[in-house]
Each structure stands twice: as C-alpha cells, then as structure tokens.
Design an enzyme around this catalytic site. Structure first.
Site, PDB file in Angstrom:
ATOM      1  N   HIS A   1     -38.109 -42.390-104.962  1.00 41.77           N
ATOM      2  CA  HIS A   1     -37.198 -41.250-104.470  1.00 41.77           C
ATOM      3  C   HIS A   1     -38.112 -40.021-104.537  1.00 41.77           C
ATOM      4  CE1 HIS A   1     -34.334 -38.210-104.769  1.00 41.77           C
ATOM      5  NE2 HIS A   1     -33.333 -39.181-104.653  1.00 41.77           N
TER       6      HIS A   1
ATOM      7  N   ARG B   1     -30.470 -30.850-101.917  1.00 37.42           N
ATOM      8  CA  ARG B   1     -31.318 -30.493-100.244  1.00 37.42           C
ATOM      9  C   ARG B   1     -29.964 -30.670 -99.504  1.00 37.42           C
ATOM     10  NH1 ARG B   1     -34.653 -35.350 -99.740  1.00 37.42           N
ATOM     11  NH2 ARG B   1     -34.041 -35.919-101.857  1.00 37.42           N
TER      12      ARG B   1
ATOM     13  N   ARG C   1     -35.832 -41.176 -97.537  1.00 41.54           N
ATOM     14  CA  ARG C   1     -36.539 -40.979 -98.700  1.00 41.54           C
ATOM     15  C   ARG C   1     -37.987 -41.521 -98.773  1.00 41.54           C
ATOM     16  NH1 ARG C   1     -31.588 -43.130-102.905  1.00 41.54           N
ATOM     17  NH2 ARG C   1     -30.780 -41.065-102.720  1.00 41.54           N
TER      18      ARG C   1
ATOM     19  N   HIS D   1     -37.574 -45.892-107.626  1.00 43.65           N
ATOM     20  CA  HIS D   1     -36.116 -45.624-107.937  1.00 43.65           C
ATOM     21  C   HIS D   1     -35.220 -46.711-107.548  1.00 43.65           C
ATOM     22  CE1 HIS D   1     -32.445 -43.339-107.790  1.00 43.65           C
ATOM     23  NE2 HIS D   1     -32.175 -43.312-106.529  1.00 43.65           N
ATOM     24  N   HIS D   2     -35.420 -47.269-106.672  1.00 47.66           N
ATOM     25  CA  HIS D   2     -34.450 -48.566-106.095  1.00 47.66           C
ATOM     26  C   HIS D   2     -35.282 -49.904-105.668  1.00 47.66           C
ATOM     27  CE1 HIS D   2     -30.424 -49.880-104.749  1.00 47.66           C
ATOM     28  NE2 HIS D   2     -31.254 -50.761-103.785  1.00 47.66           N
TER      29      HIS D   2
END
Ligand code: ADP
Length: 448
Positions: A242, A258, A279, A382-383
């Site tokens: 991220h 954002r 991202r 992040h993921h």
C-alpha cells in the site's frame, strides 16, 4: 467427548462473521474459532469502504454506475490476472451484499472513490468514519443476537478428513488443550499472510524489511491447513504494498484522504504522479523517489470530510501549519516549490484537468483552506492477493479443480479474485460477498 456442529467457521474477521451469520440464518448450528484474544481480524483495520456498482445508495445520490464497468476496471487494475468467473460473481453479488448488511443494521450509505475506479462506488458509514470498526461492531451485534458461539484464543490446527470429506477440526485452546470439533462443513476465513515475514519474503524476496499494515494474526495458517487436505493455491507471489503507510506506527493512511482531494508531494516539493492511480503503480513511484518516501498533503476541507483524518491527528504524526509556507518550513521543504505545486494543482482543480499527471478523479476542490496538513508516508505490505482456489460456490478446489467435500473458504485466504493488484474497497466487498455465499452453501451442504 467431541462436540458436534454443522458448520465450523475459522477466523472472526468480516468474512468469518458474515459466513457465520448467514449459516446460522440458514438453520445451521455454528461455532466461530478465533486464535487471537479479540474479534475482528484484519478487517477491523479496513479503512476506506466497500465497493459495489448499481446499488440503492448510489441511485439515491444520483450516481450512475454499471456492473460491467466495475468488472472491467477491477480486471484492468488486477492486470487481467483475475479469475474471470469469481470476479463476475463478485460484481454481480455486490449490491445484494450491500443490502444484506443494511438489513442487518449495517448501513453503508455514504460513497467515495479509490484509485483505479472512475466512479464513486466505495460505500462507507454515514459519518464517513473508517469502515472496519463500524462493520465489525455491527457484525458482532448480529452474532450476539443469534447467540452464535465464539471461541477466542483458540486456533484451528488441522482440518480433519474422513472418506475424502471434511469431518471436523482439531483445535488448540488457550490452555494448550487439544480438542476435536465435529462438523460436515468447515469455512476457512483466516485472512492473508502479510504479517508472516518469512512467507512474504519466500514469495517476494525484495519485500524484506518492509513494514506491514496488518494485525499480528495475518500469518497464512489457513492456507497451509487447506494445502494439507489437498487444496491448490494461485497467485501466491502477488503481494500488494500500500503506497501510504506512516512508517513509525505502520498506520495506514486511508485512500479516502486522496479520494477526498489530497495530493502526494516529494521531499523536493513536487507532485510526481497521478495520486488516484492503482496502489501498485503509486507505490512503485514512491519507491523510485530518492528518499523512497513522500508526503501526503491536504487542507482543512479534506480533513473535515474524513473522520479518519482527525484520528491521524490524534495519533500525533500529522504535521500542521496555518499556511503552506509554514508547513514547508516544518517539513524541511522548499517553500516556493510547495507553493507553486499547490497553486498549479489548484488551477487543475478549477479547470478539472490535470495537465501534469492526468488525474481525472477526486479533483474535489482547491487546497486553499488552512490549516494545512502533511503526513510522511512510504509503502508497506498490505494485502496478499494469492491464496487457495475456490469455485463460485466458495468450495475449495484441489489441483485437479475438484471440490474437496465440506471445505469452504472466503476472504483474503482465497486467491484469484483480485489478480495482480487489489483495488481499494474491494477487500471488504470480497469478504462480505463470499462470506455470505460460503455461509449459505456450507449450511445447505451440512444439513442436506
Ligand atoms: P478476512 O478479511 O478474510 O475476513 P481477517 O484477516 O479479517 O480475514 O480475519 C481472519 C481471522 O482469522 C483473524 O482474526 C485471525 O486471527 C484468524 N485466524 C487465522 N488463522 C487462524 C487459525 N488457525 N485458527 C483460528 N483463527 C485463525
């Protein structure tokens, strides 16, 4: 003596809770097993919201959207690596999932946007707060109303098979005692593996040393457990970083900032990219800067429209000043350059055209109302897009694409839906949509 259930749900994030509620409503006797001392998993940290196209709430706000566009933009964001059948199911069921939540008292009726999307379709709470806490407290209320049993500090160590079908799980409780729970259906909703550094580095050596935004429980144990009973995996190397993570606290700065109009500026005081890109791309541009970090900059209007911003201020890592000039001094940035950057961006907002980086969304308003704010950010793990393979019923598949009877999976533990890059707002959608589906199908299978 072993205890008997129809459905065992492993994990108490959004996916597991939604699955348990739906399975219970379908008449199944359900238990939720959670290895951590608290409910909510990584879902509780979810920030921006839940994507869905063609919803009642979009229509109420006069937002015209269509599922096909949502499908295409998600596929493009995922670099066309997404599993098309799963993605089709995801897009089709998204509005129903928004309604399922609303019916259960969890209304996501405010709408914003995330990177890679062209239309406001990220649904969030009316007070514009982060979605995670709101979602988990609403789901927990539903769990309690139904008296669904939750075993905390208890981890599933093994899924048991009998004659080629799931027969239950072996759990280890807080006293280190091992027990067997019988169930014909086991729903694995254990989340991703972003917090398992060894596993991340195994698939992506260059991510060694990156901070993670995830909770400690995101270790990928569900993937290993399902592999042990023959499950196939997909896209394990697709790990999302991220772009906007505060590095001293590993705190994720929501894409809603954002989406509300903030910009990204280098230490040199210049914008360097379209902030509303996906991202993966925004992260790559930040890493390419000499400092490998950047500043997210916004004004008081952006703050006022995002409850999360006040939370960041309370955490103490937001630098603020009454004027851009004074802000620049505080963050060691050239005053003239920052002033010019803001002036130029504000002109792009007025003309609704970004001549420098082609930003087309969230050109909300000129950044001209003090105080001004800056947060230093850099990317963080992040993921994990990869995971076990499932069919559109959420049944877990083996290497021959055959169903493993009684094994179901939903949420981040599953691979394929997001392809090579997950769009912001699509994880909450994923866990709720497929959580509901897993609950429904697992209950029907166990009670047939
Ligand atoms: P999702 O977003 O896919 O719903 P989350 O990451 O929010 O997933 O939640 C997954 C939950 O599963 C976490 O609370 C985590 O602690 C829990 N969990 C992971 N592995 C196990 C396990 N082996 N046994 C019990 N709970 C587990």
């Amino acid at each position: 003596a072993p205890q008997n259930y129809d459905v065992v749900v492993v994990g108490s994030g959004g996916g597991g809770l939604a699955a348990a509620i739906q399975a219970s409503d379908a008449g199944a006797h359900v238990v939720i097993i959670e290895k951590m001392p608290t409910i909510g998993g990584n879902t509780i940290k979810a920030s921006v919201g839940m994507n869905a196209a063609e919803t009642r709430f979009q229509k109420l706000k006069g937002i015209e959207d269509n599922k096909e566009l949502f499908y295409e933009e998600t596929l493009k964001g995922g670099k066309f690596k997404n599993n098309p059948e799963l993605l089709r199911e995801f897009v089709n069921l998204a509005p129903e999932a928004i309604e399922w939540l609303a019916t259960n008292g969890i209304e996501l009726n405010d709408i914003t946007i995330t990177g890679g999307m062209s239309i406001d379709r990220t649904h969030r709470p009316a007070d514009r707060s982060a979605v995670g806490g709101f979602l988990i407290s609403g789901l927990v209320k539903n769990i309690n109303q139904r008296n669904i049993e939750v075993l905390l500090e208890t981890s599933v160590a093994e899924i048991l098979l009998e004659n080629g079908a799931v027969s239950g799980v072996k759990v280890v409780d807080e006293y280190n005692d091992t027990r067997i729970l019988n169930a014909k259906s086991v729903i694995v909703a254990t989340g991703g593996f972003s917090a398992n550094r060894e596993m991340v580095v195994k698939y992506r050596p260059e991510l060694d040393g990156f901070v993670t935004t995830n909770h400690k429980g995101a270790t990928g144990s569900g993937i290993a457990m399902l592999q042990n009973i023959g499950a196939e995996t997909v896209d394990m190397g697709e790990i999302q970083i991220h772009p906007t993570v505060e590095q001293t606290t590993s705190y994720l700065i929501s894409e809603a900032i954002r989406g509300g109009g903030a910009i990204l500026v280098s230490q040199a005081g210049q914008r360097f990219y379209n902030e509303m890109e996906t991202r993966d791309k925004v992260s790559a541009e930040i890493i390419a800067l000499p400092e490998k970090s950047a500043w997210i900059i916004f004004d008081d209007q952006v703050r006022a429209n995002n409850k999360a911003a006040d939370e960041y201020i309370a955490k103490g890592f937001v630098i603020s000043a009454p004027t851009p000039h004074e802000l620049a001094v505080k963050i060691n940035m050239d005053q003239e350059t920052l002033q010019t950057t803001l002036g130029r961006y504000n002109q792009f907002v007025e003309q609704q055209k970004d001549e420098d980086f082609g930003r087309t969304t969230a050109l909300r308003h000129p950044l001209n109302q003090g105080p001004y704010y800056a947060i230093r950010i850099a990317p963080g793990v992040h993921h994990t897009m990869g995971g076990v393979t499932i069919n559109t019923d959420t049944a877990v598949l083996d290497a021959q694409k055959q169903v493993i009877n009684g094994a179901w999976a939903a949420g981040e533990v599953v691979g394929g839906i997001h392809g090579a890059n997950r769009i912001g707002g699509n994880a909450v959608a994923d866990i709720i949509i497929f959580g509901i589906l897993a609950g429904r199908n697992a209950a029907a299978y166990a009670k047939r």
